[in-house]
Design an enzyme around this catalytic site. Structure first.
Site, mmCIF file in Angstrom:
data_model
loop_
_atom_site.group_PDB
_atom_site.id
_atom_site.type_symbol
_atom_site.label_atom_id
_atom_site.label_comp_id
_atom_site.label_asym_id
_atom_site.label_seq_id
_atom_site.Cartn_x
_atom_site.Cartn_y
_atom_site.Cartn_z
ATOM 1 N N HIS A 167 90.484 108.003 112.483
ATOM 2 C CA HIS A 167 89.411 107.737 113.471
ATOM 3 C C HIS A 167 90.050 107.406 114.826
ATOM 4 O O HIS A 167 89.818 106.351 115.421
ATOM 5 C CB HIS A 167 88.586 106.558 112.954
ATOM 6 C CG HIS A 167 87.224 106.411 113.537
ATOM 7 N ND1 HIS A 167 86.996 106.282 114.893
ATOM 8 C CD2 HIS A 167 86.002 106.363 112.950
ATOM 9 C CE1 HIS A 167 85.690 106.143 115.096
ATOM 10 N NE2 HIS A 167 85.067 106.189 113.925
ATOM 11 N N GLU A 271 88.757 112.632 116.147
ATOM 12 C CA GLU A 271 89.087 112.314 114.760
ATOM 13 C C GLU A 271 89.402 113.570 113.958
ATOM 14 O O GLU A 271 88.834 114.636 114.209
ATOM 15 C CB GLU A 271 87.901 111.582 114.122
ATOM 16 C CG GLU A 271 87.434 110.388 114.959
ATOM 17 C CD GLU A 271 86.160 109.770 114.422
ATOM 18 O OE1 GLU A 271 85.958 109.775 113.188
ATOM 19 O OE2 GLU A 271 85.344 109.296 115.240
HETATM 20 O O1 LIG Z 1 82.286 100.198 113.823
HETATM 21 P P1 LIG Z 1 83.051 101.105 112.923
HETATM 22 O O2 LIG Z 1 82.783 100.837 111.473
HETATM 23 O O3 LIG Z 1 84.515 101.109 113.228
HETATM 24 O O4 LIG Z 1 82.536 102.556 113.213
HETATM 25 C C1 LIG Z 1 82.576 103.078 114.506
HETATM 26 C C2 LIG Z 1 81.776 104.360 114.568
HETATM 27 O O5 LIG Z 1 82.452 105.326 113.824
HETATM 28 C C3 LIG Z 1 81.849 106.603 113.916
HETATM 29 O O6 LIG Z 1 82.658 107.549 113.282
HETATM 30 C C4 LIG Z 1 80.533 106.507 113.252
HETATM 31 O O7 LIG Z 1 79.949 107.753 113.165
HETATM 32 C C5 LIG Z 1 79.688 105.535 114.036
HETATM 33 O O8 LIG Z 1 78.417 105.435 113.478
HETATM 34 C C6 LIG Z 1 80.366 104.189 114.063
HETATM 35 O O9 LIG Z 1 79.656 103.317 114.897
#
Ligand SMILES: O=P(O)(O)OC[C@H]1O[C@@H](O)[C@H](O)[C@@H](O)[C@@H]1O
Length: 297
Positions: A167, A271
């Site tokens: 991510h 990502e």
């Molecule tokens: O707050 P997290 O769990 O790190 O996620 C961040 C974002 O990650 C993204 O990949 C999701 O699609 C979002 O919905 C989310 O808000």
């Protein structure tokens, strides 16, 4: 059951264990080609800066540094599910790998790069039923390019199905001056729309300060044109079915506790993922690699 490897104690010159923010243990890399910081918590790459460049990875000033929370920024490892758990809403978003304490089992420093290997087994994470046993090996290569390689080994006597993603939070000078190429004419799932919709565009991805969240098929090359900093960051991830592009925009940013209200202007997530119909199923004894390489040009 997988026998966990012993933690590494003898580190080469230029690689050291330090107390990071929140006193979380982290591996600091100072190589002629780049510096980096990787927390054992989540095997989270929080910093990567090629020599002579500005930092490439973005971290929130409001990130929590605690074993109870994921870090906000860098490269969160999403595994074994992406987003909400499909059957149990009480389980952590994006799975447990980014919340687990990984073990550094190998560290090498070569002429071009430093290579670190982190391990996670079911004993160290306490996985919920249905996903164990398995062994994860995560190799991070720090040099003029940054490569992350996650290997999943199914050590069970039955099939193992999982989703996974890097991510990656990339830092940019100004999101509204940033465009992303590689996705032209590819169909995408628009997850910022209610209800979710599909779309396609002949243009590069543009940002207007609103929430943008799209899942595309992974192209051969992604380029992030950061006009405000006069540089281009490239991302390749040949073993990933999809790429997710995410920026929360002003409204969603204000709703995220560990994300500053204005911080959406200086980041974008690019990502590499195997999610939804790209989820991986491994037979007993089988293994799979997901790899991504970032570079600056
Ligand atoms: O707050 P997290 O769990 O790190 O996620 C961040 C974002 O990650 C993204 O990949 C999701 O699609 C979002 O919905 C989310 O808000």
């Amino acid at each position: 059951m997988t026998t966990p490897s012993a933690p590494l104690t003898d580190l080469p010159v230029g690689i050291s264990m330090i107390d990071g923010l929140g006193s979380l243990p982290a591996v600091a890399v100072a190589h002629p080609s780049a510096t980096a910081l990787i927390y054992l918590h989540g095997a989270h790459v929080a910093e990567w800066c090629p020599t002579g460049q500005l930092p490439v990875l973005w971290m929130s000033a409001l990130s929590r540094y605690s074993t109870a929370d994921p870090l906000r920024g860098g490269i969160p490892l999403c595994f074994p599910w992406f987003g909400k758990n499909a059957t149990d809403a009480t389980l952590p978003n994006h799975g447990w790998a980014r919340l687990a304490e990984w073990t550094l089992i190998s560290a090498e420093s070569g002429a071009d790069a430093a290579e670190l290997t982190f391990e996670l087994t079911e004993q160290s994470v306490g996985v919920p039923d249905g996903t164990a046993p398995m062994r994860l090996l995560y190799v991070v290569t720090v040099g003029a390019e940054l490569t992350a390689d996650l290997q999943v080994i199914n050590t069970a006597d039955r099939d193992l199905t999982f989703e996974e993603a890097f991510h990656t939070y990339v830092t940019v000078g100004e999101i509204t001056a940033t465009t992303i190429g590689g996705f032209e004419n590819l169909p995408y799932l628009d997850r910022a729309a209610t209800p979710e919709a599909t779309g396609v565009s002949a243009q590069r991805v543009l940002f207007g300060g609103e929430h943008l969240e799209r899942i595309y098929p992974m192209p051969a090359l992604i380029d992030v044109d950061d006009a405000a900093q006069s540089r281009v960051i490239t991302v390749v991830a040949p073993a990933s079915a999809q790429s997710v592009i995410w920026n929360p925009g002003s409204v969603k940013a204000a709703d995220i506790a560990d994300f500053g209200d204005d911080e959406f202007t200086s980041m974008v997530c690019v990502e590499a993922a195997n999610v939804l119909d790209g989820a991986i199923t491994l037979a007993p004894g089988a293994s799979n690699h997901m790899t991504t390489t970032l570079a600056v040009r």
